[in-house]
Design a protein around this motif. Structure first.
Motif, mmCIF file in Angstrom:
data_model
loop_
_atom_site.group_PDB
_atom_site.id
_atom_site.type_symbol
_atom_site.label_atom_id
_atom_site.label_comp_id
_atom_site.label_asym_id
_atom_site.label_seq_id
_atom_site.Cartn_x
_atom_site.Cartn_y
_atom_site.Cartn_z
ATOM 1 N N TRP A 132 0.822 -1.224 0.000
ATOM 2 C CA TRP A 132 0.000 0.000 0.000
ATOM 3 C C TRP A 132 0.852 1.269 0.000
ATOM 4 C CZ3 TRP A 132 0.324 3.345 4.205
ATOM 5 C CH2 TRP A 132 0.911 2.822 5.365
ATOM 6 N N LEU A 133 2.120 1.158 0.414
ATOM 7 C CA LEU A 133 3.037 2.310 0.376
ATOM 8 C C LEU A 133 3.718 2.455 -0.980
ATOM 9 C CD1 LEU A 133 4.468 1.611 3.874
ATOM 10 C CD2 LEU A 133 3.920 3.938 3.185
ATOM 11 N N ASN A 134 3.583 1.423 -1.810
ATOM 12 C CA ASN A 134 4.402 1.360 -3.019
ATOM 13 C C ASN A 134 3.576 0.941 -4.238
ATOM 14 O OD1 ASN A 134 6.833 1.610 -4.400
ATOM 15 N ND2 ASN A 134 7.499 -0.478 -3.940
ATOM 16 N N GLY A 135 2.363 1.500 -4.356
ATOM 17 C CA GLY A 135 1.568 1.295 -5.567
ATOM 18 C C GLY A 135 0.801 0.000 -5.653
ATOM 19 N N GLY A 136 0.725 -0.763 -4.551
ATOM 20 C CA GLY A 136 0.024 -2.044 -4.588
ATOM 21 C C GLY A 136 0.866 -3.121 -5.254
ATOM 22 N N ARG A 137 0.273 -4.286 -5.491
ATOM 23 C CA ARG A 137 0.921 -5.379 -6.212
ATOM 24 C C ARG A 137 1.976 -6.103 -5.362
ATOM 25 N NH1 ARG A 137 3.820 -3.012 -9.929
ATOM 26 N NH2 ARG A 137 4.057 -4.850 -11.222
ATOM 27 N N VAL A 138 2.232 -7.348 -5.724
ATOM 28 C CA VAL A 138 3.212 -8.190 -5.030
ATOM 29 C C VAL A 138 4.603 -7.581 -5.156
ATOM 30 C CG1 VAL A 138 4.322 -10.471 -5.036
ATOM 31 C CG2 VAL A 138 1.835 -10.288 -5.323
ATOM 32 N N GLU A 139 4.943 -7.130 -6.365
ATOM 33 C CA GLU A 139 6.255 -6.513 -6.577
ATOM 34 C C GLU A 139 6.437 -5.294 -5.671
ATOM 35 O OE1 GLU A 139 9.074 -5.154 -10.263
ATOM 36 O OE2 GLU A 139 6.922 -4.853 -10.516
ATOM 37 N N GLY A 140 5.403 -4.475 -5.550
ATOM 38 C CA GLY A 140 5.481 -3.293 -4.700
ATOM 39 C C GLY A 140 5.746 -3.657 -3.252
ATOM 40 N N ALA A 141 5.128 -4.744 -2.779
ATOM 41 C CA ALA A 141 5.327 -5.198 -1.401
ATOM 42 C C ALA A 141 6.770 -5.640 -1.187
ATOM 43 C CB ALA A 141 4.369 -6.351 -1.085
ATOM 44 N N TRP A 142 7.271 -6.472 -2.098
ATOM 45 C CA TRP A 142 8.641 -7.001 -1.962
ATOM 46 C C TRP A 142 9.672 -5.862 -1.976
ATOM 47 C CZ3 TRP A 142 13.182 -7.129 -4.769
ATOM 48 C CH2 TRP A 142 14.142 -8.057 -4.349
ATOM 49 N N LEU A 143 9.495 -4.917 -2.910
ATOM 50 C CA LEU A 143 10.438 -3.788 -3.004
ATOM 51 C C LEU A 143 10.346 -2.880 -1.778
ATOM 52 C CD1 LEU A 143 9.987 -2.867 -6.762
ATOM 53 C CD2 LEU A 143 12.105 -3.702 -5.706
ATOM 54 N N SER A 144 9.140 -2.691 -1.255
ATOM 55 C CA SER A 144 8.958 -1.848 -0.073
ATOM 56 C C SER A 144 9.745 -2.404 1.107
ATOM 57 C CB SER A 144 7.468 -1.745 0.264
ATOM 58 O OG SER A 144 7.266 -0.992 1.434
ATOM 59 N N GLY A 145 9.623 -3.711 1.332
ATOM 60 C CA GLY A 145 10.365 -4.342 2.432
ATOM 61 C C GLY A 145 11.865 -4.271 2.231
ATOM 62 N N LEU A 146 12.289 -4.540 1.005
ATOM 63 C CA LEU A 146 13.731 -4.497 0.681
ATOM 64 C C LEU A 146 14.300 -3.099 0.916
ATOM 65 C CD1 LEU A 146 16.154 -6.020 -1.026
ATOM 66 C CD2 LEU A 146 15.350 -4.482 -2.819
ATOM 67 N N GLU A 147 13.619 -2.081 0.386
ATOM 68 C CA GLU A 147 14.151 -0.713 0.463
ATOM 69 C C GLU A 147 14.147 -0.185 1.892
ATOM 70 O OE1 GLU A 147 12.173 1.669 -2.488
ATOM 71 O OE2 GLU A 147 12.875 0.412 -4.128
ATOM 72 N N LEU A 148 13.145 -0.572 2.680
ATOM 73 C CA LEU A 148 13.160 -0.174 4.092
ATOM 74 C C LEU A 148 14.354 -0.796 4.799
ATOM 75 C CD1 LEU A 148 12.051 1.091 6.680
ATOM 76 C CD2 LEU A 148 10.514 -0.864 6.891
ATOM 77 N N ALA A 149 14.627 -2.071 4.536
ATOM 78 C CA ALA A 149 15.757 -2.754 5.173
ATOM 79 C C ALA A 149 17.084 -2.094 4.814
ATOM 80 C CB ALA A 149 15.768 -4.231 4.785
ATOM 81 N N VAL A 150 17.232 -1.738 3.534
ATOM 82 C CA VAL A 150 18.489 -1.084 3.082
ATOM 83 C C VAL A 150 18.647 0.258 3.797
ATOM 84 C CG1 VAL A 150 19.611 -0.011 1.094
ATOM 85 C CG2 VAL A 150 18.532 -2.261 0.849
ATOM 86 N N ALA A 151 17.557 1.029 3.887
ATOM 87 C CA ALA A 151 17.606 2.342 4.557
ATOM 88 C C ALA A 151 17.890 2.168 6.049
ATOM 89 C CB ALA A 151 16.287 3.074 4.352
ATOM 90 N N LEU A 152 17.305 1.157 6.647
ATOM 91 C CA LEU A 152 17.502 0.906 8.071
ATOM 92 C C LEU A 152 18.944 0.505 8.356
ATOM 93 C CD1 LEU A 152 16.586 0.471 10.948
ATOM 94 C CD2 LEU A 152 15.500 -1.664 10.265
ATOM 95 N N LYS A 153 19.540 -0.263 7.459
ATOM 96 C CA LYS A 153 20.946 -0.671 7.622
ATOM 97 C C LYS A 153 21.852 0.562 7.619
ATOM 98 C CE LYS A 153 24.383 -3.539 7.833
ATOM 99 N NZ LYS A 153 25.300 -2.841 8.710
ATOM 100 N N ARG A 154 21.522 1.532 6.742
ATOM 101 C CA ARG A 154 22.318 2.777 6.702
ATOM 102 C C ARG A 154 22.246 3.515 8.028
ATOM 103 N NH1 ARG A 154 19.680 4.226 1.755
ATOM 104 N NH2 ARG A 154 20.701 3.205 0.010
ATOM 105 N N VAL A 155 21.028 3.555 8.592
ATOM 106 C CA VAL A 155 20.837 4.218 9.886
ATOM 107 C C VAL A 155 21.586 3.506 10.995
ATOM 108 C CG1 VAL A 155 19.097 4.715 11.653
ATOM 109 C CG2 VAL A 155 18.591 5.224 9.293
ATOM 110 N N ALA A 156 21.606 2.174 10.907
ATOM 111 C CA ALA A 156 22.236 1.364 11.958
ATOM 112 C C ALA A 156 23.761 1.466 11.937
ATOM 113 C CB ALA A 156 21.804 -0.084 11.815
ATOM 114 N N ASP A 157 24.336 1.737 10.758
ATOM 115 C CA ASP A 157 25.822 1.799 10.651
ATOM 116 C C ASP A 157 26.405 3.009 11.354
ATOM 117 O OD1 ASP A 157 25.908 -0.544 9.276
ATOM 118 O OD2 ASP A 157 25.935 0.401 7.284
#
Length: 331
Positions: free
Chosen positions: A306-331
């Motif tokens: 729902w944050l990324n235009g709907g669809r299965v692909e949108g869900a997978w990318l949303s989770g991936l991109e949040l994780a990448v951003a969170l890793k940057r914050v954690a470093d």
């Protein structure tokens, strides 16, 4: 987030594709995550209904892949046997007329069931099933979680990810963060009534699946047309607007209305064996997609289709991109 606020462990609520994708990416960066899921298994709306006699995909019907990162992920699923290309004969029904669909999009399905990619992603992840998180509190830089089934969760978390539909996230965070709360309340999610029908007197139709426009029904699919499916069942999705307007009616009423529509489309519904399912939050997204939300000051993230235009692909990318951003914050 450093010093005493360093991220040692992340809690993720929801084991749909977004939550699983987020956890996998975090784990690949050495950040452990625990997923809490209210259902008995992973995959969210990529799901399959099973009985002793039959099974049918009753959530997402297929998915597509456009982003190179997701295309690569889907190729991995195909290699592991979790997904395959589906080449249905597609029709469109509109204003009383059937026509062939001219869509050339490549469609994929999970194999042997729609939840197979989710099960593949869930391997080697820490997931607590049948755990409904009912309360969250942030104290001294840590998240304290409460669960309906087991009470207080003993583990404390520096970071919390909500990978659930916007209305469910909205309830949990309404007093915790203004920005996140505002975003979850602006997402318009619609219900979907789904009917799985065995039609013993229905002769074969000249299509595997069809998009139905301006009717109570919006989609019809012969489940057997998908790879590795046997049962001779039709999956029928209600139109999102009709489903939302009738979200509180009984299963019997929804079934009656959908069967009338199906009959008007030329299907023989005599002696039909029906199973109904109501998806309360099936589709919908923000008007202006933002991929994910990261609030590092309070250790909170949101991801989901729902944050990324709907669809299965949108869900997978949303989770991936949040994780990448969170890793940057954690470093």
């Amino acid at each position: 987030m450093n010093g005493s606020q360093a991220i040692k462990r992340v809690a993720i609520i929801g084991a749909g594709i977004a939550g699983l994708s987020c956890a996998r990416e975090l784990q690949s960066h050495g950040l452990p995550a625990d997923i809490y899921e209210k259902s008995r298994g992973p995959s969210g709306r990529m799901s399959t209904r099973r009985t002793p006699d039959w099974s049918a995909d009753h959530g997402a019907q297929y998915f597509t892949a456009r982003d190179p990162r997701f295309i690569q992920e889907v190729q991995n699923w195909i290699k592991t046997g979790s997904a395959a290309i589906w080449k249905p004969k597609l029709k469109v029904y509109e204003a009383g007329v059937w026509r062939d669909s001219n869509s050339e999009e490549i469609r994929y399905v999970g194999t042997p069931n729609m939840n197979s990619p989710g099960k593949h992603l869930a391997e080697e992840l820490s997931i607590q099933y049948e755990a409904t998180i009912s309360q969250m509190q942030r104290k001294s830089g840590k998240w304290h979680l409460q669960c309906n089934e087991i009470g207080d969760i003993p583990t404390l978390y520096e970071f919390l990810v909500l990978a659930i539909p916007a209305p469910q996230a909205s309830i949990l965070i309404k007093d915790l963060d203004d920005k996140a709360s505002r975003i979850t309340t602006t997402a318009e999610m619609k219900a979907c009534w789904t009917m799985m029908a065995h039609l013993p007197h229905q002769l074969t139709r000249d299509f595997d699946a069809a998009f139905i426009n301006q009717e109570i029904i919006s989609w019809i699919c012969q489940n057997r047309s998908k790879p590795m499916r046997q049962s001779n069942l039709w999956t029928i999705h209600g139109n999102p607007n009709w489903s939302q307007e009738n979200v509180e009616i009984s299963k019997e009423d929804a079934q009656d209305q959908m069967l009338k529509c199906l009959t008007s489309l030329g299907f023989n519904c005599k002696d039909a064996e029906i199973s109904m399912h109501r998806w309360r939050y099936a589709s919908g997204s923000l008007q202006n997609p933002m991929n994910f939300l990261l609030q590092p000051d309070i250790g909170l993230g949101l991801c989901g289709d729902w944050l990324n235009g709907g669809r299965v692909e949108g869900a997978w990318l949303s989770g991936l991109e949040l994780a990448v951003a969170l890793k940057r914050v954690a470093d």
